[in-house]
Design a protein around this motif. Sequence first.
Motif, PDB file in Angstrom:
ATOM      1  N   PRO A  10       0.809  -1.224   0.000  1.00 40.98           N
ATOM      2  CA  PRO A  10       0.000   0.000   0.000  1.00 40.98           C
ATOM      3  C   PRO A  10       0.844   1.278   0.000  1.00 40.98           C
ATOM      4  N   GLU A  11       2.097   1.207  -0.440  1.00 45.20           N
ATOM      5  CA  GLU A  11       2.954   2.392  -0.420  1.00 45.20           C
ATOM      6  C   GLU A  11       2.336   3.502  -1.267  1.00 45.20           C
ATOM      7  N   PRO A  12       2.296   4.730  -0.752  1.00 45.80           N
ATOM      8  CA  PRO A  12       1.727   5.832  -1.533  1.00 45.80           C
ATOM      9  C   PRO A  12       2.459   5.993  -2.867  1.00 45.80           C
ATOM     10  N   SER A  13       1.687   6.299  -3.895  1.00 45.75           N
ATOM     11  CA  SER A  13       2.234   6.425  -5.243  1.00 45.75           C
ATOM     12  C   SER A  13       1.877   7.791  -5.804  1.00 45.75           C
ATOM     13  N   ASN A  14       2.880   8.566  -6.172  1.00 43.43           N
ATOM     14  CA  ASN A  14       2.647   9.864  -6.807  1.00 43.43           C
ATOM     15  C   ASN A  14       1.886   9.681  -8.118  1.00 43.43           C
ATOM     16  N   THR A  15       2.237   8.633  -8.841  1.00 39.48           N
ATOM     17  CA  THR A  15       1.588   8.359 -10.121  1.00 39.48           C
ATOM     18  C   THR A  15       0.110   8.062  -9.907  1.00 39.48           C
ATOM     19  N   HIS A  16      -0.215   7.298  -8.864  1.00 38.70           N
ATOM     20  CA  HIS A  16      -1.621   7.028  -8.554  1.00 38.70           C
ATOM     21  C   HIS A  16      -2.352   8.321  -8.207  1.00 38.70           C
ATOM     22  N   ALA A  17      -1.692   9.193  -7.448  1.00 40.92           N
ATOM     23  CA  ALA A  17      -2.354  10.441  -7.024  1.00 40.92           C
ATOM     24  C   ALA A  17      -2.769  11.268  -8.226  1.00 40.92           C
ATOM     25  N   LEU A  18      -1.888  11.405  -9.235  1.00 38.55           N
ATOM     26  CA  LEU A  18      -2.253  12.174 -10.420  1.00 38.55           C
ATOM     27  C   LEU A  18      -3.272  11.419 -11.271  1.00 38.55           C
ATOM     28  N   ALA A  19      -3.112  10.121 -11.392  1.00 35.91           N
ATOM     29  CA  ALA A  19      -4.087   9.327 -12.147  1.00 35.91           C
ATOM     30  C   ALA A  19      -5.474   9.423 -11.522  1.00 35.91           C
ATOM     31  N   HIS A  20      -5.513   9.574 -10.194  1.00 38.41           N
ATOM     32  CA  HIS A  20      -6.798   9.665  -9.502  1.00 38.41           C
ATOM     33  C   HIS A  20      -7.552  10.937  -9.887  1.00 38.41           C
ATOM     34  N   VAL A  21      -6.840  12.005 -10.252  1.00 34.40           N
ATOM     35  CA  VAL A  21      -7.485  13.234 -10.731  1.00 34.40           C
ATOM     36  C   VAL A  21      -8.276  12.924 -12.002  1.00 34.40           C
ATOM     37  N   VAL A  22      -7.654  12.168 -12.916  1.00 37.08           N
ATOM     38  CA  VAL A  22      -8.320  11.776 -14.159  1.00 37.08           C
ATOM     39  C   VAL A  22      -9.499  10.856 -13.844  1.00 37.08           C
ATOM     40  N   ALA A  23      -9.289   9.935 -12.920  1.00 37.18           N
ATOM     41  CA  ALA A  23     -10.347   8.987 -12.545  1.00 37.18           C
ATOM     42  C   ALA A  23     -11.570   9.707 -12.002  1.00 37.18           C
ATOM     43  N   ARG A  24     -11.351  10.708 -11.147  1.00 33.25           N
ATOM     44  CA  ARG A  24     -12.488  11.454 -10.574  1.00 33.25           C
ATOM     45  C   ARG A  24     -13.319  12.101 -11.666  1.00 33.25           C
ATOM     46  N   GLN A  25     -12.651  12.653 -12.684  1.00 36.89           N
ATOM     47  CA  GLN A  25     -13.389  13.289 -13.784  1.00 36.89           C
ATOM     48  C   GLN A  25     -14.151  12.241 -14.588  1.00 36.89           C
ATOM     49  N   LEU A  26     -13.540  11.098 -14.829  1.00 38.40           N
ATOM     50  CA  LEU A  26     -14.239  10.036 -15.560  1.00 38.40           C
ATOM     51  C   LEU A  26     -15.460   9.554 -14.781  1.00 38.40           C
ATOM     52  N   VAL A  27     -15.312   9.393 -13.479  1.00 35.05           N
ATOM     53  CA  VAL A  27     -16.449   8.980 -12.646  1.00 35.05           C
ATOM     54  C   VAL A  27     -17.565  10.016 -12.733  1.00 35.05           C
ATOM     55  N   ALA A  28     -17.195  11.310 -12.729  1.00 34.39           N
ATOM     56  CA  ALA A  28     -18.199  12.377 -12.840  1.00 34.39           C
ATOM     57  C   ALA A  28     -18.942  12.287 -14.175  1.00 34.39           C
ATOM     58  N   LEU A  29     -18.295  11.710 -15.195  1.00 34.73           N
ATOM     59  CA  LEU A  29     -18.927  11.529 -16.499  1.00 34.73           C
ATOM     60  C   LEU A  29     -19.711  10.217 -16.590  1.00 34.73           C
ATOM     61  N   GLY A  30     -19.737   9.466 -15.489  1.00 33.11           N
ATOM     62  CA  GLY A  30     -20.505   8.227 -15.464  1.00 33.11           C
ATOM     63  C   GLY A  30     -19.716   6.978 -15.818  1.00 33.11           C
ATOM     64  N   VAL A  31     -18.394   7.081 -15.837  1.00 34.72           N
ATOM     65  CA  VAL A  31     -17.545   5.946 -16.196  1.00 34.72           C
ATOM     66  C   VAL A  31     -17.158   5.176 -14.935  1.00 34.72           C
ATOM     67  N   GLU A  32     -17.246   3.861 -14.992  1.00 32.28           N
ATOM     68  CA  GLU A  32     -16.750   3.018 -13.902  1.00 32.28           C
ATOM     69  C   GLU A  32     -15.237   2.882 -14.072  1.00 32.28           C
ATOM     70  N   VAL A  33     -14.493   3.174 -13.016  1.00 29.04           N
ATOM     71  CA  VAL A  33     -13.031   3.156 -13.086  1.00 29.04           C
ATOM     72  C   VAL A  33     -12.488   2.080 -12.150  1.00 29.04           C
ATOM     73  N   ARG A  34     -11.557   1.288 -12.673  1.00 32.93           N
ATOM     74  CA  ARG A  34     -10.855   0.293 -11.863  1.00 32.93           C
ATOM     75  C   ARG A  34      -9.358   0.586 -11.931  1.00 32.93           C
ATOM     76  N   PHE A  35      -8.689   0.471 -10.793  1.00 34.83           N
ATOM     77  CA  PHE A  35      -7.242   0.668 -10.718  1.00 34.83           C
ATOM     78  C   PHE A  35      -6.545  -0.672 -10.584  1.00 34.83           C
ATOM     79  N   LEU A  36      -5.416  -0.785 -11.248  1.00 36.41           N
ATOM     80  CA  LEU A  36      -4.592  -1.975 -11.168  1.00 36.41           C
ATOM     81  C   LEU A  36      -3.158  -1.497 -10.982  1.00 36.41           C
ATOM     82  N   ARG A  37      -2.482  -1.980  -9.963  1.00 35.63           N
ATOM     83  CA  ARG A  37      -1.071  -1.651  -9.764  1.00 35.63           C
ATOM     84  C   ARG A  37      -0.271  -2.856 -10.242  1.00 35.63           C
TER      85      ARG A  37
END
Length: 197
Positions: A10-37
């Motif tokens: 569960p180490e914090p990931s800078n890349t995940h943090a920025l990707a999460h910004v994109v994910a939030r916008q996609l979710v707001a558009l009605g897209v289901e988002v799944r993350f895979l590390r």
Amino acid sequence: MINCTLKESPEPSNTHALAHVVARQLVALGVEVRFLRAVDLNIKPGVTGDEGGGDQWPEVHRMLLDTHILIMASPTWLGRPSSVAQRVLERMDAMISETDDTGRPVAYNRVAGVVVTGNEDGAHHVISEIAGALGDIGYTVPGQAWTYWHLGPGAGPDYLDDERGHDWSDRTGRAMAANLYGVARALEQRPLGPPPG
């Protein structure tokens, strides 16, 4: 979203943090988002769909075939994509020869984008390498379907440690999400046909 950080959960990931910004916008558009590390999985080296011996790539491959929007997220190391990102792309190489029932490459009518973080210059190079590979595989990469964050050449703080540059990275990340969504909807309504011949 396939996060190609070198850091295991569960180490914090800078890349995940920025990707999460994109994910939030996609979710707001009605897209289901799944993350895979990817680093958390046993993804063996190779260029086939299944390298055997506990290889978990077949599970990732099934997820790719079930998704319309793929986002690859990678840190920048020595001005290049992470070794994990390279491993994922090498495994995706097998998709080039896979076709659906109409003879189209399996990645046709799917869109892809790129998220990059790093402490040295090279984000555009990483974006071009990953986006170029995804295009070769058959994905449609819309204009400006990327975002990145870094503070210039040389060592520096991480995305999670410094707020500088976030406004631009987050704004381009939200635009990226809108572009991916718009093109995915367009391809859903008017899919690319099978190749001629």
